[in-house]
Design an enzyme around this catalytic site. Structure first.
Site, PDB file in Angstrom:
ATOM      1  N   ARG A   1       7.508 -11.303  -9.792  1.00 51.57           N
ATOM      2  CA  ARG A   1       8.458 -12.403  -9.689  1.00 51.57           C
ATOM      3  C   ARG A   1       9.792 -11.675  -8.973  1.00 51.57           C
ATOM      4  O   ARG A   1      10.409 -10.893  -9.469  1.00 51.57           O
ATOM      5  CB  ARG A   1       8.979 -12.992 -10.887  1.00 51.57           C
ATOM      6  CG  ARG A   1       9.993 -14.173 -10.940  1.00 51.57           C
ATOM      7  CD  ARG A   1      10.147 -14.925 -12.095  1.00 51.57           C
ATOM      8  NE  ARG A   1      11.584 -15.865 -11.851  1.00 51.57           N
ATOM      9  CZ  ARG A   1      12.658 -15.883 -12.477  1.00 51.57           C
ATOM     10  NH1 ARG A   1      12.627 -14.838 -13.711  1.00 51.57           N
ATOM     11  NH2 ARG A   1      13.708 -16.612 -12.463  1.00 51.57           N
TER      12      ARG A   1
ATOM     13  N   HIS B   1      18.568 -17.726  -7.340  1.00 50.90           N
ATOM     14  CA  HIS B   1      18.593 -16.740  -8.659  1.00 50.90           C
ATOM     15  C   HIS B   1      20.171 -16.419  -8.472  1.00 50.90           C
ATOM     16  O   HIS B   1      20.533 -15.361  -8.415  1.00 50.90           O
ATOM     17  CB  HIS B   1      17.849 -15.609  -8.669  1.00 50.90           C
ATOM     18  CG  HIS B   1      17.778 -15.002  -9.937  1.00 50.90           C
ATOM     19  ND1 HIS B   1      16.464 -14.920 -10.792  1.00 50.90           N
ATOM     20  CD2 HIS B   1      19.014 -14.388 -10.583  1.00 50.90           C
ATOM     21  CE1 HIS B   1      16.839 -14.262 -11.702  1.00 50.90           C
ATOM     22  NE2 HIS B   1      17.820 -13.928 -11.897  1.00 50.90           N
TER      23      HIS B   1
ATOM     24  N   GLU C   1      17.435 -20.350 -14.550  1.00 51.12           N
ATOM     25  CA  GLU C   1      18.505 -20.263 -15.840  1.00 51.12           C
ATOM     26  C   GLU C   1      19.720 -21.056 -15.323  1.00 51.12           C
ATOM     27  O   GLU C   1      20.886 -20.721 -15.441  1.00 51.12           O
ATOM     28  CB  GLU C   1      19.040 -19.059 -16.199  1.00 51.12           C
ATOM     29  CG  GLU C   1      18.139 -17.964 -16.965  1.00 51.12           C
ATOM     30  CD  GLU C   1      18.332 -16.748 -17.144  1.00 51.12           C
ATOM     31  OE1 GLU C   1      19.687 -16.498 -17.127  1.00 51.12           O
ATOM     32  OE2 GLU C   1      17.695 -15.747 -17.744  1.00 51.12           O
TER      33      GLU C   1
ATOM     34  N   ASN D   1      12.625 -18.209 -19.961  1.00 55.96           N
ATOM     35  CA  ASN D   1      13.217 -16.718 -20.146  1.00 55.96           C
ATOM     36  C   ASN D   1      13.912 -16.497 -21.411  1.00 55.96           C
ATOM     37  O   ASN D   1      14.553 -17.331 -22.081  1.00 55.96           O
ATOM     38  CB  ASN D   1      14.596 -16.477 -19.183  1.00 55.96           C
ATOM     39  CG  ASN D   1      14.144 -16.376 -17.715  1.00 55.96           C
ATOM     40  OD1 ASN D   1      12.797 -16.447 -17.369  1.00 55.96           O
ATOM     41  ND2 ASN D   1      14.955 -16.179 -16.824  1.00 55.96           N
TER      42      ASN D   1
ATOM     43  N   TYR E   1      15.338 -13.785 -24.497  1.00 55.71           N
ATOM     44  CA  TYR E   1      15.939 -12.436 -24.738  1.00 55.71           C
ATOM     45  C   TYR E   1      16.208 -12.204 -26.267  1.00 55.71           C
ATOM     46  O   TYR E   1      15.640 -10.957 -26.736  1.00 55.71           O
ATOM     47  CB  TYR E   1      17.020 -12.073 -23.957  1.00 55.71           C
ATOM     48  CG  TYR E   1      16.706 -11.883 -22.320  1.00 55.71           C
ATOM     49  CD1 TYR E   1      16.251 -10.622 -21.862  1.00 55.71           C
ATOM     50  CD2 TYR E   1      16.847 -12.888 -21.568  1.00 55.71           C
ATOM     51  CE1 TYR E   1      15.945 -10.376 -20.801  1.00 55.71           C
ATOM     52  CE2 TYR E   1      16.192 -12.594 -20.311  1.00 55.71           C
ATOM     53  CZ  TYR E   1      16.268 -11.336 -19.713  1.00 55.71           C
ATOM     54  OH  TYR E   1      15.783 -11.123 -18.466  1.00 55.71           O
TER      55      TYR E   1
ATOM     56  N   GLU F   1      11.015 -14.539 -17.906  1.00 61.26           N
ATOM     57  CA  GLU F   1      11.462 -12.998 -18.115  1.00 61.26           C
ATOM     58  C   GLU F   1      11.541 -12.880 -19.432  1.00 61.26           C
ATOM     59  O   GLU F   1      11.684 -13.701 -20.523  1.00 61.26           O
ATOM     60  CB  GLU F   1      13.202 -13.373 -17.970  1.00 61.26           C
ATOM     61  CG  GLU F   1      13.401 -13.338 -16.200  1.00 61.26           C
ATOM     62  CD  GLU F   1      14.947 -13.217 -15.842  1.00 61.26           C
ATOM     63  OE1 GLU F   1      15.921 -12.995 -16.705  1.00 61.26           O
ATOM     64  OE2 GLU F   1      15.128 -13.859 -14.886  1.00 61.26           O
TER      65      GLU F   1
END
Ligand SMILES: *[C@@H]1O[C@H](CO)[C@@H](O)[C@H](O)[C@H]1NC(C)=O
Ligand SMILES: *[C@@H]1O[C@H](CO)[C@@H](O)[C@H](O)[C@H]1NC(C)=O
Length: 497
Positions: free
Chosen positions: A97, A142, A187, A327, A329, A406
């Site tokens: 990606r 992005h 995002e 994504n 985290y 991600e």
């Protein structure tokens, strides 16, 4: 009580499922790694590239970046992409990606002038990926766009969706014949929060409760316009998939199990961009519309600060994604404030966000680093939060196809990164448990392939599988221990717990 039991049950299932066992990835599950243009390309002013909002911001405000650095060179992937693709090939990934740079492709900001050298660069990267049999996952946007558009108001300008549509069409015209997976925007919830709520990313204007909402409103329109362009002009011939990527935290309520607060936190963060696209009804989450309207009124606004979509736009945005790009985290603890203290609180959801002191970090703080930004960037490792988010997505949006676009962690252990291996193992385990639970997850993308420029953290938060020596003109890449670990997972398609 029922909810309490249900919650405990879920935790138990996730917690003890397949302990000391080997989990196998389903057939066709894609495993890959990610990067983004501004963070790795460098070559900020080669050939005819235009200045981006990020070039402008870091050059004029180095004090806003923890180490005062910029991404003028960073990993120099513009000149070293062949080496990057060899690394990917050696790792054995299914997909890569990466994002394309708007200001490289359209240096003047408009689609009347398309840079030949930019097209040559991306075709050459795609040629190398092709030669190694690696599937490209292209992020169209992005976070970096031409500074000329920023000066016109950027995402607060209602023309921005149209400018994005023009840019996306140029991407499809040039690359749709060889790229089958596109992510429109990355995002959007974090972009708009960092740009206009926390005011830490360009243009760094504090417009919490207004600018952040308007920004995301325009990004959703931009996404939908690009999706329809693909649908109407390219899908029949090229049959690719178009999605959007959203960052979602896991949310756990404080003290008691308060599912309503956890859900409120979900809707104001992950549901904000996702409900309009993935829900059956479309538009922003009901609870969000209601709560922003109420608080706006209490503050003396004539109308809600949350912009309103016309019926036509609700319909145009709804259903515009072939997959949910997630994504993930980390997680946060949420606590609901009393009604009386909500009116002057910084957020409309009326929640306080904290961390559980029991959660560990993979990156240790150096004694001399006191920066608040750094402390916020150091992620707590909470794999169970990912399981929570995956189940919410399944329940709320009728089990859409999900690609984890991600997931990753920064660490301070250099090349001997056992922390990264533990992070990978625990998160992949949660993903495979969710797959066993019926979640429709089709791929996993580690962030990031290389140590790279991490926005306001500069080079102080390193997420790479590959170590990069930023003091060396060659930007020498060296595999960390996690490379060997992940390579084994990819080649065996098995996760040894
Ligand atoms: C913006 O945040 C400040 C505190 O940082 C808060 O006092 C204010 O109410 C917020 N504005 C809105 C519109 O919510
Ligand atoms: C950088 O690469 C060049 C060309 O491959 C080589 O001659 C040189 O020794 C390298 N320098 C370092 C510091 O590795």
């Amino acid at each position: 009580m029922f909810h309490l039991l249900l919650s405990l049950m879920t935790i138990t299932l996730v917690g003890c499922n397949n302990e000391n066992k080997i989990l196998t990835f389903p057939d066709g599950f894609l495993i890959g790694a990610a990067s983004s243009a501004y963070q790795v390309e460098g070559a900020w002013n080669v050939d005819d590239k235009g200045i981006s909002n990020w070039d402008h911001f870091v050059h004029h405000n180095p004090e806003r970046i923890v180490d005062g650095s910029n991404a003028d060179v960073t990993t120099d992937s513009y000149h070293r992409h062949e080496e990057d693709v060899n690394i990917l090939s050696d790792l054995g990934v299914d997909h890569y990606r990466f994002s394309m740079s708007w200001s490289r492709i359209l240096p003047k900001g408009h689609s009347g002038y398309v840079s030949k050298s930019a097209l040559r660069y991306y075709h050459s990267l795609l040629d190398e990926l092709d030669a190694k049999g690696i599937i490209p996952f292209v992020t169209i946007y992005h976070w970096d766009h031409p500074q000329s558009l920023e000066e016109a108001g950027g995402w607060l300008n209602d023309n921005m969706p149209q400018w994005f549509e023009d840019y996306a069409r140029v991407i499809f015209q040039n690359f749709a014949h060889r790229v089958k997976y596109f992510v429109t925007l990355n995002e959007l919830n974090i972009y708009c929060t960092m740009a206009y709520r926390r005011a830490e990313h360009p243009p760094a204007i504090k417009l919490n409760g207004t600018g952040d909402y308007q920004c995301l409103h325009n990004q959703l329109k931009a996404h939908a316009l690009a999706y329809h362009v693909y649908d109407e002009e390219f899908r029949k011939e090229f049959n690719g998939q178009l999605g959007i990527t959203t960052l979602c935290f896991g949310h756990f309520s404080k003290d008691t199990i308060d599912l309503a607060s956890e859900d409120l936190a979900y809707e104001f963060e992950c549901g904000w961009p996702s409900h309009p696209i993935f829900s059956e009804t479309g538009d922003y989450p009901e609870v969000m519309k209601k709560q922003v309207a109420l608080r706006s009124k209490a503050q003396g606004y004539k109308t809600s600060r949350l912009p309103v979509f016309s019926e036509d736009w609700v319909a145009r945005i709804k259903g515009t994604s072939d997959f949910f790009g997630l994504n993930y985290y980390s997680s946060r603890i949420v606590k609901r404030l009393s009604t009386s203290s909500r009116i002057n609180w910084p957020n409309d959801e009326g929640l306080e966000y904290t961390m559980d002191p029991k959660w560990v970090s993979a990156q240790r703080t150096k004694n001399n680093i006191q920066s608040k930004v750094i402390l916020q960037l150091i992620l707590k490792v909470v794999p169970e939060g990912l399981g929570k988010v995956l189940r919410k997505i399944r329940e709320k949006y009728n089990n859409p196809t999900v690609y984890i676009t991600e997931n990753g962690v920064s660490s301070s252990s250099g090349k001997n990164d056992d922390e990264r291996i533990n992070y990978l193992r625990s998160h992949l385990k949660v993903i495979l448990s969710a797959v066993n639970d019926g979640c429709n997850i089709k791929g996993y993308t580690y962030w990031s392939l290389l140590d790279s420029y991490e926005w306001e953290a500069g080079f102080t938060a390193q997420f790479g599988l590959m170590h990069v020596d930023f003091n060396d003109a060659n930007r020498t890449r060296t595999p960390k221990k996690s490379v060997h670990w992940l390579k084994n997972v990819i080649s065996t398609r098995k996760l040894f717990l």
